[in-house]
Scaffold this motif. Structure first.
Motif, mmCIF file in Angstrom:
data_model
loop_
_atom_site.group_PDB
_atom_site.id
_atom_site.type_symbol
_atom_site.label_atom_id
_atom_site.label_comp_id
_atom_site.label_asym_id
_atom_site.label_seq_id
_atom_site.Cartn_x
_atom_site.Cartn_y
_atom_site.Cartn_z
ATOM 1 N N LEU A 200 0.833 -1.202 0.000
ATOM 2 C CA LEU A 200 0.000 0.000 0.000
ATOM 3 C C LEU A 200 0.869 1.253 0.000
ATOM 4 O O LEU A 200 0.515 2.269 -0.611
ATOM 5 N N GLU A 247 -8.998 -5.596 8.452
ATOM 6 C CA GLU A 247 -9.239 -4.847 7.217
ATOM 7 C C GLU A 247 -8.045 -4.918 6.270
ATOM 8 O O GLU A 247 -8.215 -5.016 5.052
ATOM 9 N N LEU A 248 -6.855 -4.852 6.809
ATOM 10 C CA LEU A 248 -5.663 -4.896 5.958
ATOM 11 C C LEU A 248 -5.516 -6.234 5.244
ATOM 12 O O LEU A 248 -4.880 -6.308 4.181
ATOM 13 N N ASP A 252 -9.642 -7.510 -1.248
ATOM 14 C CA ASP A 252 -9.858 -6.439 -2.228
ATOM 15 C C ASP A 252 -9.200 -5.117 -1.837
ATOM 16 O O ASP A 252 -9.498 -4.074 -2.403
ATOM 17 N N ILE A 253 -8.283 -5.153 -0.886
ATOM 18 C CA ILE A 253 -7.584 -3.926 -0.480
ATOM 19 C C ILE A 253 -6.374 -3.724 -1.385
ATOM 20 O O ILE A 253 -5.334 -4.352 -1.223
ATOM 21 N N GLN A 254 -6.524 -2.854 -2.358
ATOM 22 C CA GLN A 254 -5.443 -2.525 -3.278
ATOM 23 C C GLN A 254 -4.813 -1.169 -2.971
ATOM 24 O O GLN A 254 -3.667 -0.910 -3.320
ATOM 25 N N ASP A 258 -9.072 1.845 0.183
ATOM 26 C CA ASP A 258 -10.020 0.743 0.060
ATOM 27 C C ASP A 258 -10.414 0.158 1.411
ATOM 28 O O ASP A 258 -11.360 -0.638 1.493
ATOM 29 N N MET A 259 -9.705 0.507 2.454
ATOM 30 C CA MET A 259 -10.041 -0.009 3.778
ATOM 31 C C MET A 259 -11.454 0.450 4.162
ATOM 32 O O MET A 259 -11.786 1.634 4.002
ATOM 33 N N TYR A 262 -12.010 3.682 6.082
ATOM 34 C CA TYR A 262 -11.669 4.961 5.449
ATOM 35 C C TYR A 262 -12.915 5.821 5.272
ATOM 36 O O TYR A 262 -12.842 7.050 5.306
#
Length: 267
Positions: A200, A247-248, A252-254, A258-259, A262
């Motif tokens: 990230l 969440e990390l 789908d966290i790119q 995206d978290m 957020y």
């Protein structure tokens, strides 16, 4: 960062090598606890790292680009706040203006700082554990998400406790917790969480600052959900950390944006 400097490490070693903090709690013997020493007497402690004997320490090979990216962040982490440094003074004054626009600051040492949640009249004494990056994090939060920043500073949302967490000192603790959670002082990631975050950071060199804002806002939300008071700060930070780790690791966290948490931030 010098983890022995100042105010963030409060631990007691047991004869078997385990570590517990000075408070009477049910923490596991192999838990490392970081806290501002001024909070210790008030029942406040910030869990900054949890390492149990059964945890596997992973190792990841980095490309040159990844190494450089991590090193830049580590260089920031190593900078200690210097009250004689004009740039550091300038940043602290900028934080005051962002926090209390229209209110004149009487000096870098003033009782006014207590209104922001510093422990005394000289904020520089509270940066010992978090370093200059903790001030940079607060300043980034104030400039990029001013609505959320003011909501937390002034405790505008929710049914607040009679004894609230001090905003500024809590912010320094958030910085320290993130550094420990991501193991950012290691030469390369030693956990899957750390490896995910490095990706990230490659995508956005401000990922740590944004994650800080997410974490602070999430911590406040947890505080309200748990109807917490200052005695519960330790539990709130634990809950916040667990949520961040979940969440990390979502597939789908790119990007840091995206978290799921957020979305709580408001500009």
């Amino acid at each position: 960062m010098d983890q022995n400097a100042g105010s963030f490490l409060a631990v007691r070693r047991l004869s078997g090598g385990g570590i517990v903090h000075h408070h009477h709690s049910h923490s596991s013997p192999a838990e490392v606890v970081g806290a501002s020493t001024a909070w210790i007497g008030k029942g406040l402690s910030c869990v900054c790292a949890q390492r149990r004997d059964s945890d596997a320490r992973l190792s990841f090979e980095l490309s040159r680009i990844q190494e450089d990216c991590l090193q830049r962040l580590q260089n920031r982490i190593e900078v200690q706040y210097d009250s004689s440094n004009l740039e550091h003074q300038k940043a602290l004054k900028a934080l005051w203006r962002a926090s209390f626009p229209g209110t004149e600051l009487l000096g870098l040492v003033s009782d006014q700082w207590k209104e922001m949640g510093w422990q005394g009249k000289d904020p520089s004494t509270d940066f010992r554990g978090g370093g200059f990056i903790s001030l940079e994090n607060l300043l980034y939060f104030s400039k990029n998400f001013p609505k959320s920043f003011q909501e937390l500073l002034c405790k505008k949302n929710g049914d607040r406790a009679l004894w609230e967490y001090p905003f500024a000192v809590a912010g320094v603790n958030v910085t320290f917790m993130l550094i420990q959670m991501l193991d950012l002082q290691a030469a390369k990631p030693t956990s899957l969480i750390g490896a995910v975050f490095l990706n990230l950071l490659l995508e956005n060199d401000r990922a740590f600052d944004i994650l800080y804002c997410i974490t602070f806002k999430l911590m406040d939300q947890k505080w309200l959900e748990m109807h917490a008071t200052y005695m519960d700060f330790n539990s709130v930070i634990k809950s916040t950390r667990r949520q961040l780790e979940r969440e990390l690791l979502l597939e789908d966290i790119q990007r840091i944006e995206d978290m799921p948490s957020y979305r709580f931030l408001a500009r």
